[in-house]
Design an enzyme around this catalytic site. Structure first.
Site, PDB file in Angstrom:
ATOM      1  N   PRO A  21       0.847  -1.191   0.000  1.00 35.82           N
ATOM      2  CA  PRO A  21       0.000   0.000   0.000  1.00 35.82           C
ATOM      3  C   PRO A  21       0.883   1.242   0.000  1.00 35.82           C
ATOM      4  O   PRO A  21       1.867   1.298   0.733  1.00 35.82           O
ATOM      5  CB  PRO A  21      -0.776  -0.118   1.322  1.00 35.82           C
ATOM      6  N   MET A  22       0.554   2.215  -0.827  1.00 38.40           N
ATOM      7  CA  MET A  22       1.349   3.452  -0.871  1.00 38.40           C
ATOM      8  C   MET A  22       0.428   4.640  -1.097  1.00 38.40           C
ATOM      9  O   MET A  22       0.114   4.985  -2.229  1.00 38.40           O
ATOM     10  CB  MET A  22       2.414   3.375  -1.970  1.00 38.40           C
TER      11      MET A  22
ATOM     12  N   CYS B 208       1.997   3.982   9.800  1.00 41.22           N
ATOM     13  CA  CYS B 208       2.010   5.297   9.160  1.00 41.22           C
ATOM     14  C   CYS B 208       2.674   6.333  10.062  1.00 41.22           C
ATOM     15  O   CYS B 208       2.269   6.507  11.215  1.00 41.22           O
ATOM     16  CB  CYS B 208       0.598   5.739   8.796  1.00 41.22           C
TER      17      CYS B 208
ATOM     18  N   LYS C 141       0.238  -4.620   9.630  1.00 38.29           N
ATOM     19  CA  LYS C 141       1.496  -4.192   9.014  1.00 38.29           C
ATOM     20  C   LYS C 141       2.171  -3.243   9.992  1.00 38.29           C
ATOM     21  O   LYS C 141       1.598  -2.213  10.354  1.00 38.29           O
ATOM     22  CB  LYS C 141       1.218  -3.519   7.671  1.00 38.29           C
TER      23      LYS C 141
ATOM     24  N   ASN D  62       9.393  -6.872   4.138  1.00 38.67           N
ATOM     25  CA  ASN D  62       9.189  -5.665   3.341  1.00 38.67           C
ATOM     26  C   ASN D  62      10.300  -4.657   3.627  1.00 38.67           C
ATOM     27  O   ASN D  62      10.808  -4.590   4.728  1.00 38.67           O
ATOM     28  CB  ASN D  62       7.799  -5.076   3.706  1.00 38.67           C
TER      29      ASN D  62
ATOM     30  N   GLY E 252       7.040  -2.166  -2.487  1.00 32.67           N
ATOM     31  CA  GLY E 252       6.393  -0.889  -2.764  1.00 32.67           C
ATOM     32  C   GLY E 252       7.147  -0.116  -3.825  1.00 32.67           C
ATOM     33  O   GLY E 252       6.923  -0.271  -5.031  1.00 32.67           O
TER      34      GLY E 252
HETATM   35  C1  LIG Z   1       4.370   7.284  -0.612  1.00 35.76           C
HETATM   36  C2  LIG Z   1       4.206   6.134   0.332  1.00 35.76           C
HETATM   37  C3  LIG Z   1       2.965   5.880   0.886  1.00 35.76           C
HETATM   38  C4  LIG Z   1       2.778   4.811   1.777  1.00 35.76           C
HETATM   39  N1  LIG Z   1       1.514   4.535   2.257  1.00 35.76           N
HETATM   40  C5  LIG Z   1       1.337   3.450   3.059  1.00 35.76           C
HETATM   41  C6  LIG Z   1       0.022   3.066   3.483  1.00 35.76           C
HETATM   42  O1  LIG Z   1      -0.999   3.650   3.101  1.00 35.76           O
HETATM   43  N2  LIG Z   1      -0.067   2.004   4.323  1.00 35.76           N
HETATM   44  C7  LIG Z   1       1.031   1.291   4.734  1.00 35.76           C
HETATM   45  O2  LIG Z   1       0.895   0.343   5.492  1.00 35.76           O
HETATM   46  N3  LIG Z   1       2.268   1.621   4.311  1.00 35.76           N
HETATM   47  C8  LIG Z   1       2.436   2.654   3.485  1.00 35.76           C
HETATM   48  N4  LIG Z   1       3.698   2.950   3.021  1.00 35.76           N
HETATM   49  C9  LIG Z   1       4.822   2.058   3.367  1.00 35.76           C
HETATM   50  C10 LIG Z   1       5.016   0.977   2.289  1.00 35.76           C
HETATM   51  O3  LIG Z   1       3.901   0.130   2.203  1.00 35.76           O
HETATM   52  C11 LIG Z   1       6.267   0.128   2.584  1.00 35.76           C
HETATM   53  O4  LIG Z   1       6.135  -0.446   3.842  1.00 35.76           O
HETATM   54  C12 LIG Z   1       7.551   0.953   2.550  1.00 35.76           C
HETATM   55  O5  LIG Z   1       7.572   1.836   1.457  1.00 35.76           O
HETATM   56  C13 LIG Z   1       8.791   0.051   2.481  1.00 35.76           C
HETATM   57  O6  LIG Z   1       8.727  -0.803   1.372  1.00 35.76           O
HETATM   58  P1  LIG Z   1       9.498  -0.500  -0.040  1.00 35.76           P
HETATM   59  O7  LIG Z   1      10.930  -0.258   0.299  1.00 35.76           O
HETATM   60  O8  LIG Z   1       9.274  -1.740  -0.859  1.00 35.76           O
HETATM   61  O9  LIG Z   1       8.853   0.718  -0.628  1.00 35.76           O
HETATM   62  C14 LIG Z   1       3.885   4.003   2.143  1.00 35.76           C
HETATM   63  C15 LIG Z   1       5.131   4.273   1.577  1.00 35.76           C
HETATM   64  C16 LIG Z   1       5.303   5.299   0.681  1.00 35.76           C
HETATM   65  C17 LIG Z   1       6.668   5.533   0.089  1.00 35.76           C
END
Ligand SMILES: Cc1cc2nc3c(=O)[nH]c(=O)nc-3n(C[C@H](O)[C@H](O)[C@H](O)COP(=O)(O)O)c2cc1C
Length: 324
Positions: free
Chosen positions: A18-19, A103, A142, A202, A226
Site C-alpha cells: 500500500p502506498m 504510518c 502491518k 518488506n 512498494g
Molecule cells: C508514498 C508512500 C505511501 C505509503 N503509504 C502506506 C500506506 O498507506 N499504508 C502502509 O501500510 N504503508 C504505506 N507505506 C509504506 C510501504 O507500504 C512500505 O512499507 C515501505 O515503502 C517500504 O517498502 P518498499 O521499500 O518496498 O517501498 C507508504 C510508503 C510510501 C513511500
C-alpha cells in the site's frame, strides 16, 4: 493458521505494498495491467473518531484490480469503529483486512493511530483483537519496528500475534527513521525466530537479487514490494521468472499499457496540471531504474504542455527509445 502459498515454481507469495498518494487506484490499475504480483493492498482508509462508516467504506472496491485480490487496510484507534469498519469491509467483499501500525504521519499519529499504536502493545492487541473477532475473513497487521526505537519490538509483534491475526508484514524501520536509513532486515529474521504466524518481509527490495537476499537472510514467508515496483513495474514478473528458470522478456506494449492505464484511471476531475505532475512523479520513479532515461530525465520531464495526453505524447519517444 493461514499459509501464504508459494507458486508451483517455489516462488513465495508477492504482495504489492500500500502506498498512499503515489500508489493510488490509478497506479494499482496500471500495475494490474502488467501483473506478476499475487495480491494488492489498498492504501490506508483512515477511520477517524467521527467516521461515518458506510460512506467511508465505499472508498474500498474489492473488484478494483480483478483478477488480483485487493486487501483493505484500516488506520484508526477507536476500537468499536475499527471493528465496525472491518465488518463493513467483509460485507464489501474484502478478502482480508489489514491493520496499519506504521504510518508515520503526525496528523495520524497525533490521534493514536498508525505508528502510534507501537507505543502501546496493549492497545495494539485490543484493536487487532476487536477486528479479528468482528469477522470471519483473515485480519492481518502491518508494522514498523517501533516508534522512537525498537525497545517494544518484541512486545508489539507478540501482541499482534496474540490478537489472532493470520500473519503480519514487517517494515523494519521505526517511525522516527521515516524512510531514511536502510531497512533492518535482521529484525525480520528476529521476528521469524520468535513468532508462530507467518511474516511478510518488506523494505528496500529493488531487484531480483534483493528479493533473493531478503528470503535467504530472513527466512520470511512472503515478500511485499512498494517503491521497487514503481521504479521497475516488471519486478514481480522478474522475481517469478527467477524461480521458474524461464527468462522474462518485458514488451514495450506492456509498458505503454501501464502508462496509458495510469493516465486513463487518474480521476477526471483533477486539474490538468495535477494530472501532469502525477504523471511526472510516476515517470520520475521509472527513470530511476532505467539508466538511459535517467541521463535525459530533466529534458524529458520539462514541458509546456497544458494537457496530460499531450505531455505523454511528448515523452513517449524518450520512453520507447530508452526504456530497456
Ligand atoms: C508514498 C508512500 C505511501 C505509503 N503509504 C502506506 C500506506 O498507506 N499504508 C502502509 O501500510 N504503508 C504505506 N507505506 C509504506 C510501504 O507500504 C512500505 O512499507 C515501505 O515503502 C517500504 O517498502 P518498499 O521499500 O518496498 O517501498 C507508504 C510508503 C510510501 C513511500
Amino acid at each position: 493458521m493461514m499459509i501464504l502459498p508459494r507458486n508451483s515454481d517455489g516462488c513465495p507469495y508477492l504482495l504489492l505494498a500500500p502506498m498512499e498518494g503515489v500508489g493510488d487506484r490509478a497506479f494499482r490499475k496500471a500495475m494490474a495491467s502488467i501483473g506478476g504480483f499475487d495480491e494488492g493492498v489498498q492504501d490506508f482508509l483512515r477511520v477517524p473518531a467521527n467516521a461515518h462508516i458506510k460512506s467511508l467504506a465505499t472508498r474500498y472496491q474489492s473488484n478494483e484490480i480483478t483478477p488480483f485480490p485487493l486487501a483493505a487496510q484500516l488506520m484508526g484507534s477507536d476500537i468499536s469503529l475499527m471493528a465496525e469498519m472491518t465488518r463493513e469491509m467483509e460485507a464489501r467483499g474484502a478478502p482480508r483486512v489489514d491493520l496499519n501500525c506504521g504510518c508515520p504521519s503526525n496528523t495520524v499519529t497525533g490521534k493514536g493511530a498508525g505508528s502510534s499504536l507501537l507505543k502501546d502493545p496493549n492497545h495494539l492487541y485490543t484493536i487487532a483483537k476487536a477486528m479479528v473477532d468482528a469477522v470471519s475473513i483473515p485480519v492481518t497487521a502491518k508494522l514498523r519496528s517501533g516508534f522512537e526505537d525498537t525497545s517494544l519490538f518484541k512486545e508489539n509483534l507478540l501482541a499482534a500475534q496474540e490478537s489472532g491475526i493470520q500473519y503480519l508484514t514487517l517494515h523494519p524501520r521505526t517511525k522516527v527513521d521515516g524512510y531514511g536509513p536502510p531497512a533492518r532486515w535482521d529484525l525480520i529474521a528476529e521476528a521469524k525466530s520468535f513468532l508462530r504466524i507467518p511474516v511478510v518481509g518488506n523494505g528496500d527490495i529493488l531487484t531480483v537479487a534483493d528479493a533473493c537476499k531478503m528470503l535467504q537472510n530472513t527466512g520470511c514467508d512472503a515478500l511485499m514490494i512498494g517503491r521497487g515496483s514503481i521504479i521497475n513495474p516488471f519486478l514481480f514478473h522478474e522475481i517469478k521468472a527467477h524461480f521458474s528458470g524461464k527468462p522474462y522478456v518485458p514488451q514495450w506494449e506492456q509498458l505503454l499499457a501501464y502508462f496509458t492505464t495510469y493516465m486513463a484511471e487518474t480521476p477526471v476531475h483533477l486539474p490538468e496540471r495535477t494530472k501532469i505532475n502525477r504523471m511526472k512523479q510516476l515517470l520520475g520513479f521509472f527513470c530511476k531504474g532505467t539508466p538511459a532515461l535517467l541521463d535525459r530525465r530533466q529534458e524529458m520531464l520539462q514541458t509546456s504542455d497544458e494537457e496530460v495526453g499531450a505531455f505523454f505524447k511528448s515523452v513517449r519517444p524518450y520512453l520507447e527509445n530508452g526504456w530497456r
